[in-house]
Design a protein around this motif. Sequence first.
Motif, PDB file in Angstrom:
ATOM      1  N   VAL A  32      -1.487  59.277  30.086  1.00 14.13           N
ATOM      2  CA  VAL A  32      -1.388  59.239  28.619  1.00 14.13           C
ATOM      3  C   VAL A  32      -0.381  58.158  28.221  1.00 14.13           C
ATOM      4  N   VAL A  33      -0.531  57.676  27.008  1.00 13.12           N
ATOM      5  CA  VAL A  33       0.440  56.713  26.476  1.00 13.12           C
ATOM      6  C   VAL A  33       1.135  57.332  25.265  1.00 13.12           C
ATOM      7  N   LYS A  34       2.360  56.906  25.074  1.00  8.71           N
ATOM      8  CA  LYS A  34       3.160  57.428  23.959  1.00  8.71           C
ATOM      9  C   LYS A  34       2.396  57.259  22.645  1.00  8.71           C
ATOM     10  N   GLY A  35       2.351  58.334  21.857  1.00  7.36           N
ATOM     11  CA  GLY A  35       1.679  58.269  20.567  1.00  7.36           C
ATOM     12  C   GLY A  35       0.227  58.733  20.600  1.00  7.36           C
ATOM     13  N   GLN A  36      -0.322  58.873  21.823  1.00  9.09           N
ATOM     14  CA  GLN A  36      -1.714  59.328  21.965  1.00  9.09           C
ATOM     15  C   GLN A  36      -1.828  60.785  21.514  1.00  9.09           C
ATOM     16  N   LYS A  37      -2.880  61.071  20.727  1.00 11.37           N
ATOM     17  CA  LYS A  37      -3.070  62.453  20.276  1.00 11.37           C
ATOM     18  C   LYS A  37      -3.463  63.322  21.474  1.00 11.37           C
ATOM     19  N   VAL A  38      -2.742  64.422  21.718  1.00  3.93           N
ATOM     20  CA  VAL A  38      -3.016  65.244  22.905  1.00  3.93           C
ATOM     21  C   VAL A  38      -3.414  66.683  22.569  1.00  3.93           C
ATOM     22  N   ALA A  39      -3.130  67.149  21.350  1.00  5.60           N
ATOM     23  CA  ALA A  39      -3.487  68.534  21.004  1.00  5.60           C
ATOM     24  C   ALA A  39      -3.585  68.693  19.488  1.00  5.60           C
TER      25      ALA A  39
END
Length: 364
Positions: free
Chosen positions: A305-312
């Motif tokens: 994952v990359v910082k800022g990526q929507k994960v939930a």
Amino acid sequence: MYKVTMLAVFLAGALNAQAATVYTGDKIDGNPVISKLDVDDLEAGKVYRFMFQGVSNGIGQHWYVPVLVAKGAQPGPKLGLQAAIHGDELNGTRVIQQVFEKLDPAQLKGTVVGAIGANPSGMLANNRNWQLVNDGGDMVDFNRIWPGKEKGNSAEQHAWLLWNNLWAGNAAMFVDMHTQSRGTEYPLFIYADYRNPQVKQMAELFPADQIKADPGEKGSVETTFVENKIPAITLEIGKPKLYQPELIARSLVGVNNLMIQQGMIDGKLGATAKEQKTFVGNEMSSIRAEVGGFAEILVKVGDSVVKGQKVAIQRNAFGDTIREYTASHDGKVLAIGNDPLREARGLLVRILFNNPDPQCADGC
Ligand SMILES: [Zn+2]
């Protein structure tokens, strides 16, 4: 009089110095009950089954922990294996059973001790925690109170008995087997104190998916061993309340590698962290629910994952989005919450990453 006193002192000293396995005289399902283990006084070249007598419970009976001991035909290192300190974390029970299915004591150098179900109170309650009976019932995280207390509550006494009467003198390296908590999941993952080079070497003999270089957790089994100069790791085997054959098989490869590397058994090393391309991180960040609601996790364990990526996303009962959560760091997904029902502080996504700060080199 002087001579008699001196003799008594000498005998008492000799007894203290020479611990010995204590058989209570009872048997459970044909297996001898012991209240203390000393592998040094067992006959070599054999496998033993014992019921270790733990703390007494509210109905005046003891909790027992089944223990397997393989005493090699020749001397060598002492390896300790333990499963289900958290009562619903069960993959490790099968790992230990399989280690002993494959061990030949005639070929073994050293001793392997396996405790299958160290927290019988939690196991029977289908719960990670030790169950207390007093005052209407309470629960204790049984992996935060080690090395226990001789005169503490039942959880503390049980930990004290395991530490002093099962493991003391019988393990020079230790693997404590866990899983993630109910409603969440890990891959095959290891917490390892990288400040200790022996611990680092142990961890990297396992073909895990991820390793956290970690300064430890006060009161945990792993940290208690490491503080007492016994190399130890916490092996997190996937999900609770489940047998996961692929993760169990890789855990077994790791234990075998450890025994081969220590010269306890012959053989060629199986896959290690190197072949598995294990991701090693020194810090982790847990993204937790801010409110209660239904969570949909948009990533899988092991994803980059990359910082800022929507994960939930969290929704209310009518399906309206009430919160969105993004990755806090570039890294790998170490754990997810797989139970949609999440209250505030419930784990959604845990990210393992590398903090370049030199102070974090061995874990932050
Ligand atoms: Zn656990």
